[in-house]
Write an enzyme that holds these catalytic residues in place. Structure first.
Site, PDB file in Angstrom:
ATOM      1  N   CYS A 193      -1.016  -1.880  -9.233  1.00  0.00           N
ATOM      2  CA  CYS A 193      -1.101  -0.257  -9.235  1.00  0.00           C
ATOM      3  C   CYS A 193      -0.202   0.335  -8.575  1.00  0.00           C
ATOM      4  CB  CYS A 193      -2.649  -0.289  -9.008  1.00  0.00           C
ATOM      5  SG  CYS A 193      -2.963   1.656  -9.343  1.00  0.00           S
TER       6      CYS A 193
ATOM      7  N   CYS B 265      -1.707   3.472  -7.033  1.00  0.00           N
ATOM      8  CA  CYS B 265      -2.592   3.363  -5.720  1.00  0.00           C
ATOM      9  C   CYS B 265      -1.438   3.068  -4.707  1.00  0.00           C
ATOM     10  CB  CYS B 265      -3.619   2.253  -6.120  1.00  0.00           C
ATOM     11  SG  CYS B 265      -4.387   1.929  -7.508  1.00  0.00           S
ATOM     12  N   ASP B 266      -0.615   2.168  -5.025  1.00  0.00           N
ATOM     13  CA  ASP B 266       0.171   1.714  -3.686  1.00  0.00           C
ATOM     14  C   ASP B 266       1.585   2.255  -3.536  1.00  0.00           C
ATOM     15  OD1 ASP B 266      -2.090   0.141  -3.196  1.00  0.00           O
ATOM     16  OD2 ASP B 266      -1.486  -1.537  -4.303  1.00  0.00           O
TER      17      ASP B 266
END
Ligand code: NAP
Length: 310
Positions: free
Chosen positions: A136, A139-140
């Site tokens: 992701c 997200c990261d």
């Protein structure tokens, strides 16, 4: 466990399919219950900017779209719980749905559990997940500022992830197992003209190596059979999805790819059980198509409740 509650309709899954089903069912006064699972709004929450959902000409973030869908369904009376379902029993009527805290009987069900990221299945992948292996970018990606990273895959998701990651990383190399992308031409054009993006064609990852964190990838060129290692700060794997059917395995019919088999009215092989969104759609997999399937499933669930024998 507390006594069993009786519901007309339970919707399992809180992505665009589940939330849209909840909206339509709530407006039909079915007082639906939605169990979202722990990833609120499903895969949409991991999408940075959505540019192809009609009505948002400037785009909308995945989180905001998810929140809006939830608010809209709740406004008409949908009861939405962030609570994973532990088991479903379709052998009995009404159907039985159990969460950690409670047990529910449901006259109808809509399965909208979506799909999860497909894994590469190579050594190091599980070990380094969260330590240099990610699924992701939204997200990261932030943690990879100034880094040299790799993305695996050649579809729309991989190219979108790669483009997003160029905001942070110094360089993003896309590793694809063929010499042509599957992604739509518009995304391919953007990627090819981005100076931070490079491609490694006809190449697969054989191992993800590291110590505390990932430090390199062992690769193989499928045309020359040449094996080589490349240093990396992180690898984002974006090679497709697998439908989340564990809860209903062996209870409804699945197709040969493992997706829930439905007819054009969203009906599964079990009367009274409908499915919508990516759990039942290996083909389109768009937010708009998932939402539309959710609407149709709710309309059909309402018809079924009125005339179960039709
Ligand atoms: P996808 O279209 O199935 O693409 C998966 C990619 O991963 C393919 O390039 C595939 O290679 C590769 N791959 C699969 N298994 C692999 C393995 N074991 N090792 C190495 N590579 C592997 O999946 P997706 O990109 O997640 O997209 C899914 C659907 O969502 C599509 O219908 C897509 O159009 C849609 N989507 C749309 C948007 C948008 O409209 N903006 C954004 C994201 C997704 P091959 O090409 O060789 O098969």
């Amino acid at each position: 466990m507390e006594a069993t509650e009786h519901e007309k309709l339970i919707i399992i899954g809180g992505g665009p399919a589940g939330m849209t089903a909840a909206l339509y069912a709530a407006r039909a006064e079915l007082q639906p219950v939605v169990f979202t699972g722990m990833t609120l709004y499903g895969q949409v929450s991991q999408t940075d900017l959505i540019e192809n959902y009609p009505g948002f000409p400037e785009g909308i973030t995945g989180m905001e779209l998810g929140e809006r869908l939830e608010r809209q369904a709740a406004r008409f009376g949908a009861r939405i719980f962030i609570e994973p379902v532990e088991s479903i029993d379709l052998q009995q009527k009404p159907f039985l749905v159990k969460t950690y805290a409670k047990s529910y009987e449901a006259e109808t069900l809509i399965l909208a559990m979506g799909a999860d990221n497909k894994k590469l299945g190579v050594p190091g992948e599980a070990e380094f997940t969260g330590r240099g292996v990610s699924y992701c970018a939204t997200c990261d990606g932030f943690f990879y500022r100034g880094k040299y990273i790799h993305v695996v895959g050649g579809g729309d998701s991989a190219i979108e992830e790669a483009l997003f990651l160029t905001r942070f990383a110094n360089s993003v190399t896309i590793i694809h197992r063929r010499d042509a992308l599957r992604a739509q031409p518009l995304l391919e054009k953007r990627a090819r003209s981005n100076p931070k993006i490079r491609f490694l064609w006809d190449t697969v990852v054989e191992e993800i190596k590291g110590q505390e964190r990932v430090h390199s990838l062992s690769l193989r060129n499928l045309k020359t059979d040449q094996r080589f290692d490349v240093p990396t700060d992180g690898v984002f794997i974006s090679i497709g999805h697998v439908p989340n059917t564990a809860l209903i395995a062996n209870q409804v019919e699945l197709d040969d790819k493992g997706y829930v088999r439905i007819d054009w009215m969203m009906r599964t092989s079990v009367p009274g059980v409908f499915a919508a969104g990516e759990i039942a759609d290996p083909h389109y997999r768009q937010i708009i198509t998932s939402a539309a399937m959710g609407a149709a499933a709710a309309l059909e669930a309402d018809c079924y409740l009125n005339e179960p024998d039709l």
